[in-house]
Design an enzyme around this catalytic site. Structure first.
Site, PDB file in Angstrom:
ATOM      1  N   ASP A  50     -23.700  41.585  14.258  1.00  0.00           N
ATOM      2  CA  ASP A  50     -23.229  40.612  15.246  1.00  0.00           C
ATOM      3  C   ASP A  50     -24.415  39.863  15.866  1.00  0.00           C
ATOM      4  O   ASP A  50     -24.422  39.553  17.058  1.00  0.00           O
ATOM      5  CB  ASP A  50     -22.358  41.256  16.326  1.00  0.00           C
ATOM      6  CG  ASP A  50     -21.481  40.218  17.038  1.00  0.00           C
ATOM      7  OD1 ASP A  50     -21.562  39.026  16.701  1.00  0.00           O
ATOM      8  OD2 ASP A  50     -20.715  40.614  17.942  1.00  0.00           O
TER       9      ASP A  50
ATOM     10  N   LEU B 126     -25.214  32.234  12.614  1.00  0.00           N
ATOM     11  CA  LEU B 126     -26.423  31.475  12.270  1.00  0.00           C
ATOM     12  C   LEU B 126     -26.442  30.087  12.932  1.00  0.00           C
ATOM     13  O   LEU B 126     -27.397  29.347  12.765  1.00  0.00           O
ATOM     14  CB  LEU B 126     -26.582  31.380  10.751  1.00  0.00           C
ATOM     15  CG  LEU B 126     -26.698  32.741  10.027  1.00  0.00           C
ATOM     16  CD1 LEU B 126     -27.019  32.538   8.542  1.00  0.00           C
ATOM     17  CD2 LEU B 126     -27.755  33.649  10.663  1.00  0.00           C
TER      18      LEU B 126
ATOM     19  N   HIS C 284     -11.473  39.565  15.184  1.00  0.00           N
ATOM     20  CA  HIS C 284     -12.081  39.756  16.506  1.00  0.00           C
ATOM     21  C   HIS C 284     -10.913  40.140  17.410  1.00  0.00           C
ATOM     22  O   HIS C 284     -10.197  39.274  17.907  1.00  0.00           O
ATOM     23  CB  HIS C 284     -12.744  38.452  16.965  1.00  0.00           C
ATOM     24  CG  HIS C 284     -13.215  38.471  18.390  1.00  0.00           C
ATOM     25  ND1 HIS C 284     -14.529  38.310  18.730  1.00  0.00           N
ATOM     26  CD2 HIS C 284     -12.545  38.603  19.562  1.00  0.00           C
ATOM     27  CE1 HIS C 284     -14.648  38.351  20.060  1.00  0.00           C
ATOM     28  NE2 HIS C 284     -13.448  38.526  20.588  1.00  0.00           N
TER      29      HIS C 284
ATOM     30  N   ASN D  33     -20.349  40.606  23.839  1.00  0.00           N
ATOM     31  CA  ASN D  33     -18.895  40.764  23.755  1.00  0.00           C
ATOM     32  C   ASN D  33     -18.517  41.318  22.382  1.00  0.00           C
ATOM     33  O   ASN D  33     -18.865  40.704  21.398  1.00  0.00           O
ATOM     34  CB  ASN D  33     -18.193  39.419  23.982  1.00  0.00           C
ATOM     35  CG  ASN D  33     -16.699  39.593  24.117  1.00  0.00           C
ATOM     36  OD1 ASN D  33     -16.217  40.619  24.577  1.00  0.00           O
ATOM     37  ND2 ASN D  33     -15.951  38.599  23.677  1.00  0.00           N
TER      38      ASN D  33
END
Lengths: 304, 420
Positions: free
Chosen positions: B302, B60, B176, B275
């Protein structure tokens, strides 16, 4: 030619390739007779180079001048590009200056396409990232055509850093579209993924690869690839991938050696090969001007 | 008091034709032919009612990059997508690596009065991969999970301790997983398309090898781990195998990894620069198989907003990411349910129920006494995605121009209808 831009061999049909080659043969005759032409009189051609290159740029500028165009050259070091102006804004400025053709070189693949989509000038790609270098491929096929008469059935072997070579990609596409076969030869570290899907054969053993080859094209070996673990030493590279007189004995009797230049003597090509009877490296340089004249003429003809 | 009449209520374990009576923020009654004269009636004939979707993974951009998105616009975009709760990743400027920024986001979320927004705190200070953040204090301030998303935790030893430390405070850790030494300066998936386009490639092993490391570290720590944005066939297999031997691993994928391939980059469309990168058909097939057999627990967005001028540049210069909050349901519905790959109940599990379970949130179910977070869907509405009409500040959507089916028509958060 019914297109605004020449961005990639992959965009061009066989007919378009032949149209450019035919025009280029005609241009080559003019060059040999040292005649100047007027096809681009009153036209403005700009070179916009985001990567260093003297020979490609000079070749394009010479081609434009031989056709009577005015040329402007913008390089990163001397323009507002350094001040952070975007590619699109630079392109719009060139448009506003009345530029007919922008010749762009850029380190990022697709940059010429982005420019072409945002300007009304014609755009010629003079090399983008690892994508394409269409004028180089065209001069290579012109050189081959002038030597062999036709490309059908010829065996082309490209040796070296295919992975980082836009020349190799454009050559694979151009030669195969015109009926030649292309074999790529390099250690696996220097081959891009799935390159055979573009229509080339892959053979990592040079002695096998060049057997009966009509055209052998070593690519410049970049020393910095050693520190990035792509290969070990220049000496080992030369032993396994260097083009030597001995190796050329395996090729067809009337084979030729091309090189996109600049060459690294003793690395990818031995001096006696570069200077030898099979070498057409200087012929390529002259044909480069002819091909670029043809591209400029054909693109500007269709412009208002 | 609100009465949803003639709804088809979708839960993870089944569908019912029912009326839904909402009162005081909860579902009070769930049966056919409810008569409640004092209630405002919403006709749901022909509509699907899902427990509000929960996005475990969005960006955000607030604080620091509010030209791309802020908490209010992001929470509004979430409603458009049927999300009643979203979790925002900490790679803001500065990163969410301390309780004060967690509080800042929670305050802005409350003021936005749209979808609930739960901040995810960083794993390491400054997301630098060295020192651990205050997991306990951040959780107390409102952090729902920890993650260094945007970057991997490079050092295995730090990741191992982070997993143990997260377990101590009972806060989920979202990984990640990426080996940056393998992905290096790549911008698209390694393969035929990267070669044809001449764009620098990211080998699949940059993700898969890191996923393998991280599930092994989770096993070593005997801790839970949630793997973000799974995109390769091998990652799916590794997670499937890890689950089979009892590793406490869950994972998510995103709509672009099952609905799109790296064919999108052939036109140098920077909205397709994401990505992990868009992969090829074999990976898409494996991700879909993983969704179908439950290896993949969650569909997350995402959602990664970027301004027009940031994306309208040379491919390598464009930032990674696509917005996704406003298209996720329709993409999943069109490409998974309407293709008969999964059922509506599975979609509920993937977008509502499992996210709630993994995060320990109230929600993800339509039941008497449950929180009235509801998304009403018109499954027959077919349309062309127009990113310019998005509520998000950013329009960088890889699905722009796609033909999709299924539109979110109403959203209730805590029993209150929210406009969007």
């Amino acid at each position: 030619m019914k297109r605004k831009d020449i961005l990639a061999i992959k965009d061009l049909s066989k007919a378009e390739l032949n149209e450019i080659l035919t025009e280029a043969e005609y241009m080559r005759e003019h060059i040999d007779r040292r005649e100047r032409l007027t096809a681009l009189t009153g036209r403005n051609v700009a070179t916009l180079f985001y990567e260093n290159s003297t020979r490609t740029r000079n070749s394009f500028e010479l081609a434009a001048k031989r056709l009577g165009a005015a040329t402007t050259s913008i390089s990163v070091a001397t323009s507002s590009v350094q001040k952070g102006e975007s590619l699109i804004d630079t392109g719009k400025t060139l448009d506003a200056l009345g530029t007919d053709v922008i010749i762009i070189r850029h380190s990022i693949a697709g940059a010429p396409r982005l420019l072409a989509e945002n300007v009304s000038a014609s755009v010629i790609n003079a090399g983008d990232g690892l994508d394409e270098h269409p004028s180089q491929a065209l001069l290579d096929v012109l050189t081959a055509k002038r030597h062999f008469g036709a490309l059908d059935g010829l065996k082309v072997v490209i040796v070296g850093d295919i992975r980082h070579s836009r020349v190799a990609r454009s050559d694979v596409l151009a030669f195969t579209k015109l009926g030649a076969s292309v074999t790529l030869c390099a250690p696996y570290t220097l081959l891009p993924a799935a390159i055979e899907r573009m229509g080339a054969k892959v053979e990592p053993d040079l002695d096998k690869a060049i057997t009966d080859a009509d055209i052998v094209m070593p690519l410049r070996v970049q020393k910095e690839r050693m520190t990035q673990a792509y290969f070990s030493t220049v000496s080992e590279y030369n032993e396994y991938y260097g083009i030597t007189e001995k190796r050329l004995e395996r090729t067809a009797s009337d084979s030729i050696v091309m090189h996109p230049a600049p060459i690294n003597r003793g690395a990818e090509i031995d001096g006696e090969v570069a200077d030898g009877l099979k070498s057409v490296i200087e012929e390529q340089v002259t044909n480069g001007v002819a091909v670029r004249m043809a591209m400029l003429k054909l693109l500007t003809e269709s412009r208002a | 008091m609100i009465l949803l009449k003639n709804a088809t209520a979708v839960n993870a374990d089944g569908m019912t034709e029912t009326d839904i009576l909402v009162n005081n923020g909860v579902i009070e009654r769930l049966e056919k032919n409810i008569d409640a004269p004092e209630a405002e009636v919403v006709d749901c004939e022909g509509k699907l009612v899902f427990p509000g979707f929960i996005d475990m993974h969005c960006h955000l951009r607030d604080p620091g990059q509010t030209h791309k998105e802020d908490i209010a616009t992001g929470a509004r975009a979430a409603l458009r997508g049927g999300y009643t709760a979203v979790c925002c990743m900490p790679n803001t400027v500065p990163p969410v690596d301390n309780p004060a920024i967690v509080t800042y986001i929670c305050d802005k979320a409350r003021a936005a009065d749209a979808a609930a927004v739960y901040p995810i705190g960083a794993i390491t200070r400054g997301q630098a991969g060295k020192e651990l953040c205050e997991f306990g204090k951040m959780k107390a301030a409102g952090a729902i999970a920890v993650s260094d998303d945007g970057k991997p935790v490079e050092k295995g030893a730090v990741m191992l301790n982070a997993l143990k430390y997260a377990k101590t405070f009972g806060i989920p850790l979202i990984s990640h997983s990426e080996d940056k030494t393998i992905s290096a300066d790549g911008v698209v998936n390694e393969g035929e398309n990267a070669t044809v386009a001449g764009l620098k490639a990211i080998p699949k092993a940059a993700e898969s090898a890191a996923v393998a490391r991280d599930v092994l570290l989770a096993e070593e720590a005997d801790a839970r781990i949630h793997i973000a944005h799974v995109s390769t066939a091998r990652s799916v297999e590794i997670i499937r195998g890890a689950k089979a031997i009892g590793v406490k691993v869950t994972c998510e994928t995103c709509p672009h990894y099952f609905a799109a391939t790296d064919d999108e980059i052939l036109s140098y469309n920077t909205n397709a620069k994401i990505n992990p990168p868009l992969r090829d058909e074999s990976d898409v097939a494996a991700v879909i198989a993983g969704i179908a057999d439950g290896t993949i627990d969650v569909i997350a967005t995402d959602h990664a907003p970027h301004a027009r001028d940031e994306k309208n540049v040379e491919f390598d210069y464009a930032p990674f990411g696509s917005v996704g909050l406003e298209t996720a349901f329709a993409v999943a519905y069109t490409h998974l349910v309407l293709t008969d790959t999964i059922k509506l109940t599975d979609l509920c599990r993937l977008m509502s129920t499992r996210p709630a379970e993994i995060l320990g949130l109230d929600g993800g179910i339509i039941a008497v006494g449950a929180r009235a977070d509801l998304a009403v869907i018109d499954p027959d509405d077919e349309y062309t995605v127009d990113a310019n009409s998005f509520a998000s500040k950013s329009k960088n959507c890889v699905f722009d121009g796609w033909r999709l089916k299924g539109r979110v028509v109403r959203v209730f958060v805590g029993g209150e209808e929210k406009s969007f």
